[in-house]
Design an enzyme around this catalytic site. Sequence first.
Site, PDB file in Angstrom:
ATOM      1  CB  SER A   1      -0.966  -0.033   1.194  1.00 39.27           C
ATOM      2  OG  SER A   1      -1.996   0.920   1.034  1.00 39.27           O
TER       3      SER A   1
ATOM      4  CD  GLU B   1      -2.109  -2.674  -4.565  1.00 36.45           C
ATOM      5  OE1 GLU B   1      -3.348  -2.762  -4.703  1.00 36.45           O
ATOM      6  OE2 GLU B   1      -1.565  -2.178  -3.566  1.00 36.45           O
TER       7      GLU B   1
ATOM      8  CG  HIS C   1      -5.093  -2.528  -1.132  1.00 38.56           C
ATOM      9  ND1 HIS C   1      -3.989  -2.161  -1.867  1.00 38.56           N
ATOM     10  CD2 HIS C   1      -5.110  -1.704  -0.042  1.00 38.56           C
ATOM     11  CE1 HIS C   1      -3.377  -1.155  -1.263  1.00 38.56           C
ATOM     12  NE2 HIS C   1      -4.031  -0.864  -0.151  1.00 38.56           N
TER      13      HIS C   1
END
Length: 346
Positions: free
Chosen positions: A115, A248, A317
């Site tokens: 992240s 992502e 995620h």
Amino acid sequence: MNIRFPKPLAHGDLIAITAPSSGVPAPLYPRLDRAIDALRKRGYRVLEGECLRQQYKSASAAREQRASELMRFLTEPGIAAVMPPWGGELAMELLPLLDFRALADVPAKWFSGFSDLSTLHLPLTTIAGWATLHGPNLMQLGGADTDAVTAAIWDVLTVQPDTPFSQGALQRHQSKGVDRPAGSGAIPLFDEKTTWKRLDRSKSDIELSGRLIGGCLDTISRLVGTSFGNVPGFVESSLADGTLLYLENAEMKPCELVRSLLNLRLSGWFEGLSGVLIGRSAAPDSVQSDELSYIDALRSVLGDIQCPVMYDMDIGHVPPQLSLVNGALAQVKLRDGCGTIVQRLA
């Protein structure tokens, strides 16, 4: 570029925990404690930083304090790894406060997570030459029943240099994003079939190889055009081996995804690649027939680039996710929707 790989973690090593982005609020202390206890049960010693069990203006602490503690942990010889609890929103504030050139002159150590931590992984690899680990966050490692893909992070952290290690997708994954079980620390519900796909709609087998680089598109796309996001330079330095760029999407809806991907494309990020690997999207998709969909967004920007593109991979995620080492040599194989990735720290 000379990629430097950290030493394998060994019994008794010291792992430092700091939150360079979001801190851990009091209601989630039990979950953090379970994760720390899991480290100790594996035989590691743990050092908690001051920037951890608190929250200050959407981060764990003021930017100067976060940067100072992270820099200290990254350079302290007695620390073998730095494992933040998770990402957040404001890791980018630390970039001008960290001395990546100085880090290029000290031994690399493991720095793991995903992240917003991608914001720090990228310059650590492209400027300091450290291999960094994009994989499960510490807060995902305290469960009693950890799935095989998530648990593979320990295989990566302890693998011997130049030793290949293989990971494969689970048959199923969680249908919603990682935050669904965050409050209770509940075991993720793997309720959807996992299928890695080719963007060109081909059903034929494919094999890609190259050095890995990438992370969370929401955050690293903000580094385009800065000295902290020189992916084209990494690609040029890796011509002999090739480069696999992985991305992502955490929160961007299709139109915003198009803008971010176009920004990368116009900045040369997709030139000279051996392949592009896209993780499962955790963001909302369109529901109206006259709106751009997630797949439309991918094909709009990446449909005609000069390398294969795979998507819906175990990255990001939507749990579980692979542990990918920025800078590692990797070979990705796809057969009948089932994929494997073999990495080598060399």
